[in-house]
Design an enzyme around this catalytic site. Structure first.
Site, short mmCIF file in Angstrom:
data_model
loop_
_atom_site.label_atom_id
_atom_site.label_comp_id
_atom_site.label_asym_id
_atom_site.label_seq_id
_atom_site.Cartn_x
_atom_site.Cartn_y
_atom_site.Cartn_z
N ALA A 1 0.82 -1.38 -0.11
CA ALA A 1 0.06 -0.10 0.05
C ALA A 1 0.89 0.95 -0.02
O ALA A 1 1.03 2.01 0.86
CB ALA A 1 -0.80 0.03 1.25
N GLY B 1 5.52 8.36 1.64
CA GLY B 1 6.55 8.12 2.63
C GLY B 1 7.52 6.85 2.25
O GLY B 1 8.75 7.11 2.11
N HIS B 2 6.90 6.01 1.77
CA HIS B 2 7.56 4.82 1.20
C HIS B 2 8.68 5.16 0.01
O HIS B 2 9.86 4.81 -0.01
CB HIS B 2 6.86 3.70 0.59
CG HIS B 2 5.80 2.96 1.73
ND1 HIS B 2 4.48 3.30 1.61
CD2 HIS B 2 6.05 2.18 2.84
CE1 HIS B 2 4.01 2.51 2.64
NE2 HIS B 2 4.89 1.91 3.28
N GLY C 1 11.58 4.39 8.43
CA GLY C 1 11.23 5.67 8.48
C GLY C 1 11.36 5.93 9.95
O GLY C 1 11.15 5.24 10.93
N LYS C 2 11.60 7.27 10.37
CA LYS C 2 11.59 7.71 11.58
C LYS C 2 10.25 7.75 12.07
O LYS C 2 10.16 7.95 13.44
CB LYS C 2 12.24 9.09 11.40
CG LYS C 2 13.78 9.19 11.32
CD LYS C 2 14.36 10.53 11.45
CE LYS C 2 15.69 10.55 11.08
NZ LYS C 2 16.43 12.17 11.23
N LYS C 3 9.15 7.89 11.17
CA LYS C 3 7.96 7.82 11.82
C LYS C 3 7.66 6.67 12.74
O LYS C 3 6.98 6.77 13.80
CB LYS C 3 7.02 7.55 10.49
CG LYS C 3 5.57 7.64 11.00
CD LYS C 3 4.54 7.65 9.81
CE LYS C 3 3.16 7.32 10.17
NZ LYS C 3 3.07 5.99 10.77
N VAL D 1 7.46 11.79 6.03
CA VAL D 1 6.87 12.48 4.79
C VAL D 1 5.49 12.50 5.38
O VAL D 1 4.77 11.89 5.94
CB VAL D 1 6.91 11.92 3.50
CG1 VAL D 1 6.15 12.62 2.46
CG2 VAL D 1 8.18 11.47 2.91
N SER E 1 0.33 7.62 6.08
CA SER E 1 0.55 6.22 6.46
C SER E 1 -0.37 5.42 5.72
O SER E 1 -1.49 5.86 5.31
CB SER E 1 0.03 6.11 8.20
OG SER E 1 -0.53 4.82 8.47
N ARG F 1 -2.37 3.35 6.84
CA ARG F 1 -3.61 3.16 7.75
C ARG F 1 -4.53 4.67 7.52
O ARG F 1 -5.79 4.51 7.77
CB ARG F 1 -3.62 2.94 9.08
CG ARG F 1 -2.97 1.55 9.30
CD ARG F 1 -2.92 1.30 10.91
NE ARG F 1 -2.42 -0.26 11.06
CZ ARG F 1 -1.29 -0.62 11.28
NH1 ARG F 1 -0.36 -0.12 11.50
NH2 ARG F 1 -1.28 -2.13 11.68
P1 AMP Z 1 5.24 0.02 6.45
O1 AMP Z 1 4.85 -0.47 5.12
O2 AMP Z 1 4.21 0.66 7.02
O3 AMP Z 1 5.91 -1.08 6.98
O4 AMP Z 1 6.32 0.87 6.18
C1 AMP Z 1 7.60 0.64 5.42
C2 AMP Z 1 8.65 1.53 5.65
O5 AMP Z 1 8.31 2.89 5.45
C3 AMP Z 1 8.74 1.65 7.23
O6 AMP Z 1 10.32 1.89 7.46
C4 AMP Z 1 8.04 3.02 8.08
O7 AMP Z 1 8.74 3.76 9.05
C5 AMP Z 1 8.14 3.99 6.53
N1 AMP Z 1 7.41 4.88 6.45
C6 AMP Z 1 5.92 4.83 6.79
N2 AMP Z 1 5.26 5.99 6.71
C7 AMP Z 1 6.46 6.65 6.39
C8 AMP Z 1 6.22 8.27 6.12
N3 AMP Z 1 5.06 9.08 6.18
N4 AMP Z 1 7.63 9.06 5.92
C9 AMP Z 1 8.51 8.23 5.97
N5 AMP Z 1 8.65 6.84 5.91
C10 AMP Z 1 7.45 6.21 6.26
#
Ligand code: AMP
Length: 273
Positions: free
Chosen positions: A29, A33-34, A144-146, A173, A182, A184
Site C-alpha cells: 500500500a 513516505g515509502h 522511517g523515523k515515523k 513525509v 500512513s 492506515r
Molecule cells: P510499512 O509499510 O508501514 O511497514 O512501512 C515501511 C517503511 O516505510 C517503514 O520503515 C516506515 O517507517 C516507513 N514509513 C511509513 N510511513 C512513512 C512516512 N510518512 N514517512 C517516511 N517513512 C515512512
C-alpha cells in the site's frame, strides 16, 4: 525490474552481485513516505531491493491484518517507476514454517509505548526484519523515523547481534496539512481525517514551546494533551535518542512521540528535535 517471490531465488539472484545493495522493507500500500525511502536508497546504492510483505507475526489477534490495505498492482507500478531493480514479493508460506525460531524484543524497550499496547508486536517485527536482512544481505537498509520505536529496536538488534548492515533512518513525509502519511490513513473518514490533524498540531505546539525555551517535558506533555482532546491517547512522551524518558528536552537528542486512536485507527507520529 525483476520480481522474485522466494527467499532462495532472491539469495541466488544476489549472490554474485558485487555491488552495494540498498534495501527498503515495506508492507505494501505504498505512498510518498515509502517512495522517499526508495528514492534515498536508490541514490545511495548501486542496486535497489524493495520487499512487499504483509508480515502476519507482527499483528496481534483482533488487529487489522485481514483488512490491511492491499494494492499489489499499483505497488508494482510505483516500484517500477521509482527505479527499483528487484522487488521481493513473498507469501507467508515462503517466509515461515511451522515450528519457528523467533526473536524476542528487549524486555524494557520492546514493551513500552507501542509495545505496551501491542505486546509481542516487536517480536514479529524483529523476526521478519532479521529474516529479510539475512535474505538480502544489504549494505544499507532504510526505515522511517515515523516508526521511531521500530527504528530504535532494529538499530539495537543490528548492534547487539553484531550484524554488518548499516541502518538508515529517513525523515517522515507529511501531507500538506501536516498529517503523516500512513497506509492506515485510508481507514479514516472525512470527519476522522480532520480530527487526526490534532496529532501533528500537538507536535507543532511542542516544537513551538521548545523554540520559546520551555523544555520541561511535563509542561510540554500537558499542553499537547489539551490539543489532542478528545482523542483516545495511548501515550505522549518525550524521550532521548536512546529511547529513555527525558525530564527535559535536550535539543539534538530528543524525540517527542504520540500515539492516539481516531475512531478505531491507531495513528503514530513524532518529531525529532
Ligand atoms: P510499512 O509499510 O508501514 O511497514 O512501512 C515501511 C517503511 O516505510 C517503514 O520503515 C516506515 O517507517 C516507513 N514509513 C511509513 N510511513 C512513512 C512516512 N510518512 N514517512 C517516511 N517513512 C515512512
Amino acid at each position: 525490474m525483476t520480481i522474485i517471490s522466494t527467499p532462495g531465488e532472491l539469495k541466488n539472484y544476489l549472490k554474485d552481485k558485487n555491488q552495494s545493495i540498498g534495501f527498503v522493507p515495506t508492507m505494501g500500500a505504498l505512498h510518498e513516505g515509502h517512495i522517499s525511502l526508495i528514492k534515498k536508497a536508490k541514490s545511495e546504492n548501486e542496486l535497489l531491493v524493495v520487499s512487499i510483505f504483509l508480515n502476519p507475526t507482527q499483528f496481534l489477534k483482533g488487529e487489522d491484518l485481514d483488512k490491511y490495505p492491499k494494492k499489489d498492482e499499483a505497488d508494482k507500478k510505483i516500484c517500477e517507476l521509482s527505479g527499483v531493480d528487484v522487488l521481493f514479493f513473498p507469501q507467508a508460506k515462503d517466509m515461515y514454517g511451522t515450528d519457528e525460531v523467533s526473536l524476542q524484543a528487549p524486555h524494557v524497550r520492546g514493551y513500552v509505548l507501542e509495545g505496551a499496547s501491542r505486546p509481542s508486536h516487536f517480536n514479529g517485527v524483529l523476526t521478519v526484519v532479521m529474516k529479510l536482512l539475512n535474505i538480502v544481505s544489504p549494505t544499507n537498509a532504510y526505515f522511517g523515523k515515523k516508526d521511531a520505536q521500530q527504528l530504535n529496536l532494529i538499530s539495537l538488534m543490528v548492534k547487539q547481534l553484531f550484524m554488518s548492515v548499516n541502518i538508515v533512518g529517513v525523515d517522515t513525509v507529511r501531507q500538506s496539512d501536516g498529517l503523516a502519511l500512513s497506509s492506515r490513513n485510508v481507514y479514516l473518514n472525512e470527519v476522522q481525517r480532520k480530527e487526526a490533524l490534532k496529532i501533528p498540531s500537538s507536535l507543532h505546539l511542542a516544537s513551538r514551546m521548545v523554540s520559546r525555551n520551555i523544555l520541561e517535558s511535563k509542561l510540554i506533555i500537558e499542553s499537547m494533551r489539551e490539543v489532542l482532546e478528545p482523542l483516545e491517547v495511548a501515550y505522549v512522551e518525550i524521550l532521548n535518542r536512546e529511547f529513555e524518558l527525558a525530564k527535559y528536552v535536550e535539543i539534538g537528542n530528543a524525540i517527542i512521540i504520540v500515539e492516539a486512536k481516531v475512531g478505531s485507527t491507531r495513528l503514530l507520529d513524532n518529531i525529532w528535535l
